[in-house]
Scaffold this motif. Structure first.
Motif, short mmCIF file in Angstrom:
data_model
loop_
_atom_site.label_atom_id
_atom_site.label_comp_id
_atom_site.label_asym_id
_atom_site.label_seq_id
_atom_site.Cartn_x
_atom_site.Cartn_y
_atom_site.Cartn_z
N GLN A 15 0.83 -1.20 0.00
CA GLN A 15 0.00 0.00 0.00
C GLN A 15 0.87 1.26 0.00
O GLN A 15 0.58 2.22 -0.73
CB GLN A 15 -0.92 -0.01 1.22
N GLN A 16 1.94 1.25 0.78
CA GLN A 16 2.84 2.39 0.82
C GLN A 16 3.55 2.58 -0.52
O GLN A 16 3.76 3.71 -0.97
CB GLN A 16 3.86 2.21 1.95
N VAL A 17 3.92 1.46 -1.14
CA VAL A 17 4.58 1.54 -2.45
C VAL A 17 3.63 2.11 -3.49
O VAL A 17 4.01 2.95 -4.32
CB VAL A 17 5.10 0.15 -2.88
N ARG A 18 2.37 1.66 -3.47
CA ARG A 18 1.39 2.18 -4.41
C ARG A 18 1.19 3.69 -4.22
O ARG A 18 1.08 4.44 -5.18
CB ARG A 18 0.06 1.45 -4.25
N LEU A 19 1.14 4.11 -2.96
CA LEU A 19 0.98 5.53 -2.67
C LEU A 19 2.18 6.32 -3.18
O LEU A 19 2.03 7.39 -3.78
CB LEU A 19 0.80 5.74 -1.17
N ALA A 20 3.38 5.78 -2.92
CA ALA A 20 4.60 6.47 -3.37
C ALA A 20 4.64 6.56 -4.90
O ALA A 20 5.04 7.59 -5.46
CB ALA A 20 5.84 5.74 -2.85
N LYS A 21 4.23 5.49 -5.57
CA LYS A 21 4.23 5.50 -7.04
C LYS A 21 3.21 6.49 -7.58
O LYS A 21 3.44 7.13 -8.61
CB LYS A 21 3.95 4.10 -7.58
N THR A 22 2.08 6.61 -6.88
CA THR A 22 1.07 7.59 -7.30
C THR A 22 1.63 9.01 -7.23
O THR A 22 1.47 9.80 -8.17
CB THR A 22 -0.19 7.47 -6.43
N VAL A 23 2.29 9.31 -6.11
CA VAL A 23 2.89 10.64 -5.95
C VAL A 23 4.00 10.84 -6.98
O VAL A 23 4.11 11.91 -7.60
CB VAL A 23 3.44 10.81 -4.53
N GLN A 24 4.82 9.80 -7.19
CA GLN A 24 5.91 9.89 -8.15
C GLN A 24 5.37 10.12 -9.56
O GLN A 24 5.92 10.92 -10.32
CB GLN A 24 6.75 8.62 -8.11
N THR A 25 4.29 9.42 -9.90
CA THR A 25 3.70 9.58 -11.23
C THR A 25 3.21 11.00 -11.44
O THR A 25 3.37 11.58 -12.53
CB THR A 25 2.53 8.59 -11.41
N GLN A 26 2.63 11.59 -10.41
CA GLN A 26 2.14 12.97 -10.52
C GLN A 26 3.31 13.93 -10.79
O GLN A 26 3.20 14.82 -11.65
CB GLN A 26 1.42 13.37 -9.23
N PHE A 27 4.40 13.75 -10.07
CA PHE A 27 5.56 14.60 -10.30
C PHE A 27 6.15 14.36 -11.69
O PHE A 27 6.55 15.30 -12.39
CB PHE A 27 6.63 14.35 -9.23
N GLU A 28 6.22 13.10 -12.10
CA GLU A 28 6.77 12.78 -13.42
C GLU A 28 5.93 13.38 -14.53
O GLU A 28 6.46 13.79 -15.57
CB GLU A 28 6.89 11.27 -13.57
N GLN A 29 4.63 13.43 -14.33
CA GLN A 29 3.76 14.06 -15.33
C GLN A 29 4.07 15.54 -15.46
O GLN A 29 4.06 16.09 -16.56
CB GLN A 29 2.30 13.83 -14.95
N HIS A 30 4.36 16.17 -14.33
CA HIS A 30 4.74 17.59 -14.37
C HIS A 30 6.09 17.75 -15.09
O HIS A 30 6.26 18.70 -15.88
CB HIS A 30 4.84 18.16 -12.96
#
Length: 287
Positions: free
Chosen positions: A75-90
């Motif tokens: 769950q923590q990994v999924r959350l971290a990947k979600t945040v990372q994906t948002q930054f990568e999109q930027h």
């Protein structure tokens, strides 16, 4: 009732047991310790019921609370990947200049670029980006193809003399061993080395100046500081990529070695290339 036996030295009642003349004193554990021990047993039983703990043939008990440390980690990994994906999109949506101007994006880009650098770039440029034999140091101010964000991005994305990429940097120094006489090559080597060091023969260095003007200045410039649009290095500093000394210069002038850098855009993608660009620029040598 048997008579109680008391140890004469300590005055403590004994259990009646004796080994080789040594009597066992009757000193039971304190009540508080026994109660604490019993409480830990109860706690262990409760923990075993609440959490996964008891092994079975192919699995373990699930526990009444349904907790799983592996599930929590996922769950923590999924959350971290979600945040990372948002930054990568930027990062994907912005230019390298915009990324560098945004403190939060710049910090993330540098972290991602540092990770990508260790995997893809460190084998040539070193873990500290200090370069090595035939591989440039990325921490100094000596840039063959330019050290600003745009130039670094172009170099990383399309490489240098990489035949598979039509936008790669292209430049080759002619083999002057087929053009100049041996004496002229020694003269120009003495002149180039003498720009920052004491040449072996000042007379040769003086003669080599005209050889340089006639054959080398078109690429390296009349001020010997190179031309980044051509990938021609600055010869007036003390940074040497292909070896130090007049003999090394003679070898390079006679039969030059040309490095090749792969184009990373197709392999890593534009987002990682931008992260690498910001990271390399942050090392301090970029303009």
């Amino acid at each position: 009732m048997p008579e109680k036996q008391v140890d004469e030295i300590s005055g403590v009642e004994t259990t009646g047991h004796e080994w080789d003349g040594i009597q066992e004193l009757n000193t039971p554990m304190p009540r508080w310790w026994i109660r604490t021990f019993c409480a830990t047993i109860l706690w262990a039983v409760g923990y075993a019921c609440a959490y996964p703990s008891l092994p079975m043939i192919k699995d373990t008990t699930k526990g009444l609370l349904g907790f799983s440390s592996r599930g929590e980690l996922q769950q923590q990994v999924r959350l971290a990947k979600t945040v990372q994906t948002q930054f990568e999109q930027h990062i994907t949506a912005k230019t390298v200049a915009e990324i560098d101007a945004d403190p939060s994006l710049r910090e993330l880009a540098i972290a991602g670029g540092a990770s990508a650098f260790k995997v893809n770039c460190a084998p040539c440029h070193g873990s500290g980006a200090t370069g090595g034999s035939d591989f440039p140091n990325l921490n100094d101010d000596d840039w063959l193809w330019g050290g600003d964000l745009t130039a670094i991005q172009q170099t990383i994305a399309h490489g240098i003399r990489f035949d598979a990429d039509p936008e790669t940097h292209l430049s080759e120094m002619p083999a002057f061993g087929d053009v100049l006489e041996r004496a002229q090559i020694r003269q120009v080597a003495a002149y180039v080395w003498g720009l920052t060091n004491a040449p072996y023969s000042p007379e040769s260095a003086e003669a080599g100046k005209q050889v340089f003007i006639d054959n080398c200045a078109v690429c390296h410039g009349e001020d010997e500081k190179g031309k980044q649009e051509m990938g021609a290095p600055n010869l007036a500093d003390r940074i040497w990529l292909k070896g130090r000394g007049e003999e090394a210069i003679i070898r390079q002038v006679t039969a030059p070695k040309h490095g090749v850098m792969p184009a990373w855009s197709a392999r890593l993608g534009d987002t990682v290339v931008k992260e690498l660009t910001v990271f390399v620029h942050s090392l301090g040598g970029g303009k």
